[in-house]
Design a protein around this motif. Sequence first.
Motif, mmCIF file in Angstrom:
data_model
loop_
_atom_site.group_PDB
_atom_site.id
_atom_site.type_symbol
_atom_site.label_atom_id
_atom_site.label_comp_id
_atom_site.label_asym_id
_atom_site.label_seq_id
_atom_site.Cartn_x
_atom_site.Cartn_y
_atom_site.Cartn_z
ATOM 1 N N VAL A 1 1.302 -1.040 0.298
ATOM 2 C CA VAL A 1 -0.253 -0.492 0.010
ATOM 3 C C VAL A 1 0.836 0.970 -0.048
ATOM 4 O O VAL A 1 2.168 1.831 0.685
ATOM 5 N N ILE A 2 0.414 2.411 -0.093
ATOM 6 C CA ILE A 2 0.862 3.671 -0.744
ATOM 7 C C ILE A 2 0.214 4.539 0.645
ATOM 8 O O ILE A 2 -1.280 5.327 0.513
ATOM 9 N N VAL A 3 1.642 4.783 1.855
ATOM 10 C CA VAL A 3 1.069 5.383 3.258
ATOM 11 C C VAL A 3 1.136 7.042 3.003
ATOM 12 O O VAL A 3 2.230 7.525 2.277
ATOM 13 N N PRO A 4 -0.076 7.820 3.370
ATOM 14 C CA PRO A 4 0.011 9.516 3.161
ATOM 15 C C PRO A 4 1.653 9.577 3.994
ATOM 16 O O PRO A 4 1.417 9.240 4.799
ATOM 17 N N ASP B 1 1.992 16.200 2.666
ATOM 18 C CA ASP B 1 2.954 16.542 1.762
ATOM 19 C C ASP B 1 2.127 15.214 0.758
ATOM 20 O O ASP B 1 2.524 14.582 0.644
ATOM 21 N N LEU B 2 1.479 15.814 -0.008
ATOM 22 C CA LEU B 2 1.571 15.309 -1.339
ATOM 23 C C LEU B 2 1.982 15.327 -2.809
ATOM 24 O O LEU B 2 2.260 14.778 -3.760
ATOM 25 N N SER B 3 3.450 15.476 -1.989
ATOM 26 C CA SER B 3 4.916 15.329 -2.563
ATOM 27 C C SER B 3 5.819 14.289 -2.116
ATOM 28 O O SER B 3 6.565 13.465 -2.482
ATOM 29 N N ALA B 4 5.247 13.448 -1.159
ATOM 30 C CA ALA B 4 5.868 12.098 -0.297
ATOM 31 C C ALA B 4 4.488 11.120 0.296
ATOM 32 O O ALA B 4 3.870 11.587 0.052
ATOM 33 N N SER B 5 4.983 9.919 0.021
ATOM 34 C CA SER B 5 4.529 9.100 0.630
ATOM 35 C C SER B 5 5.591 7.706 0.569
ATOM 36 O O SER B 5 6.446 7.483 0.091
ATOM 37 N N ILE B 6 4.811 6.512 0.983
ATOM 38 C CA ILE B 6 5.828 5.766 1.954
ATOM 39 C C ILE B 6 4.747 4.731 0.786
ATOM 40 O O ILE B 6 3.776 4.107 1.678
ATOM 41 N N LYS B 7 5.580 3.451 0.600
ATOM 42 C CA LYS B 7 5.338 1.846 0.067
ATOM 43 C C LYS B 7 5.854 1.208 1.696
ATOM 44 O O LYS B 7 6.234 1.259 1.571
ATOM 45 N N VAL B 8 4.137 0.807 1.640
ATOM 46 C CA VAL B 8 4.876 -0.189 3.280
ATOM 47 C C VAL B 8 4.073 -1.303 1.867
ATOM 48 O O VAL B 8 3.167 -1.544 1.810
ATOM 49 N N GLU B 9 5.099 -2.833 2.455
ATOM 50 C CA GLU B 9 4.744 -3.801 1.912
ATOM 51 C C GLU B 9 4.818 -4.960 3.187
ATOM 52 O O GLU B 9 4.288 -4.986 4.364
ATOM 53 N N SER B 10 2.895 -5.429 2.382
ATOM 54 C CA SER B 10 2.637 -6.790 3.848
ATOM 55 C C SER B 10 3.629 -7.325 4.027
ATOM 56 O O SER B 10 4.821 -8.260 2.795
#
Length: 202
Positions: free
Chosen positions: A81-84, A94-103
């Motif tokens: 998922v892509i977390v804000p 921060d619309l220019s950044a996000s964090i990818k969280v793996e299962s």
Amino acid sequence: MVRPYVITIAGGTASGKTTLAEKLLGQLGERASTLCLDSYYRDQAAIPVSERIKVNYDHPESIEFSLLIQHLIALKAGQAVIVPVYNFSQHTRDLSASIKVESRPVIVVEGILSLWESQIRNLSDLKIFVDAPPNVRFARRLERDVRERGRTAESVTQQWAQTVEPMYQSICAPTLSFADLVSDGTKPIEETLKKILDKIQI
């Protein structure tokens, strides 16, 4: 694929939730991912800064639970998922950044109101509440918000009196009754950590 084991950690602000989550993640390494409730605060960019500071950020309505639940369901299904990313000094995402969280085999959900939402409780395998007295939580909160979030001591103190502690007493504290395990946030967490690790079957 083995269904991920979900550990949800709740408790008052600065009670020690994040410390417990970080220690747990340190023990599990690449076997665990985390979702932090703080990432899901609603974006307040549409209103003036003077109005943003008046928002009750300790009320459930300030959090986009629907997105968090969507992400938790996806992770349990084996999807990333892509977390804000939230900017606490501006009260905006921060619309220019996000964090990818793996299962991963273990998913840790951490945040003040993470046991308030019934769907999150139903998706959790182990529910933990970290408890600490108000004076301890306030001292920790004051130091953290001034140092890390660009807040003034006056604004932190005012927010504590107006919303933080009243919301804790009325909304957060009652969720302790949903916990499978209660941890004392003023004591070393090694015992709690051992109990958690003993329960995890991965």
